[in-house]
Design an enzyme around this catalytic site. Sequence first.
Site, PDB file in Angstrom:
ATOM      1  N   ASP A  26     -68.373 -60.597 -18.478  1.00 62.73           N
ATOM      2  CA  ASP A  26     -68.289 -60.757 -17.035  1.00 62.73           C
ATOM      3  C   ASP A  26     -69.523 -60.074 -16.513  1.00 62.73           C
ATOM      4  O   ASP A  26     -69.860 -58.951 -16.923  1.00 62.73           O
ATOM      5  CB  ASP A  26     -67.015 -60.135 -16.458  1.00 62.73           C
ATOM      6  CG  ASP A  26     -66.787 -60.571 -15.014  1.00 62.73           C
ATOM      7  OD1 ASP A  26     -67.196 -61.698 -14.655  1.00 62.73           O
ATOM      8  OD2 ASP A  26     -66.200 -59.801 -14.243  1.00 62.73           O
ATOM      9  N   SER A  27     -70.208 -60.785 -15.680  1.00 62.59           N
ATOM     10  CA  SER A  27     -71.465 -60.241 -15.180  1.00 62.59           C
ATOM     11  C   SER A  27     -71.674 -60.683 -13.752  1.00 62.59           C
ATOM     12  O   SER A  27     -71.025 -61.616 -13.274  1.00 62.59           O
ATOM     13  CB  SER A  27     -72.632 -60.692 -16.060  1.00 62.59           C
ATOM     14  OG  SER A  27     -72.667 -62.100 -16.155  1.00 62.59           O
TER      15      SER A  27
END
Length: 197
Positions: A71-72
């Site tokens: 997740d970025s």
Amino acid sequence: MKTVLASRNAKKLKELRRILAEVAPSIELVGLDDVPEYPEAPETELTFAGNALLKAREAVRYTGLPAMADDSGITVDALNGMPGVFSARWSGRHGDDRANLELMLGQIGDVPDEHRGGAFVCAAAYVHPDGTELVALGEVRGRIIREPRGENGFGYDPVFVPEGHEVTTAELAPEVKDALSHRGRAFRDLAARLAEL
């Protein structure tokens, strides 16, 4: 070792295959389009690490294979760290890169250049069917420019200039971007830790 990347983002899969080829060539990374379809859980966690683990756990549950997920997003200082975990759906539509970018730029339109700092942040997770779980974090500080530039990236890349550079991450050559990116840092750290197991 066949490993599922819990993502349908073809650009992300390509980028991570390049990164892992350098540091973990034994990992054969496949995307969600390469395994039988399963119901993907919504990203309900409030941290990058929480969402990455959630996606990797789901991939293991449904495929039986080891899984990686990330997740970025971008954190903007003038927005108190937002969009953060909401980066991919900041405009209300998941994955609409242009709408997300335009909304974020509009929100900081009157912010002076010296206060347009931010960071790309990534949490990379690995989950093995035996219960082993690892999480690595990567971050790149920089500044948000006013107009998009470059074609080599996706998401917020066209408006993010990393510290020490004068070009956006969308203007960098892929190998240069991989070397300094938040995702590259997180997945290289994760791969190094996997090699130690």
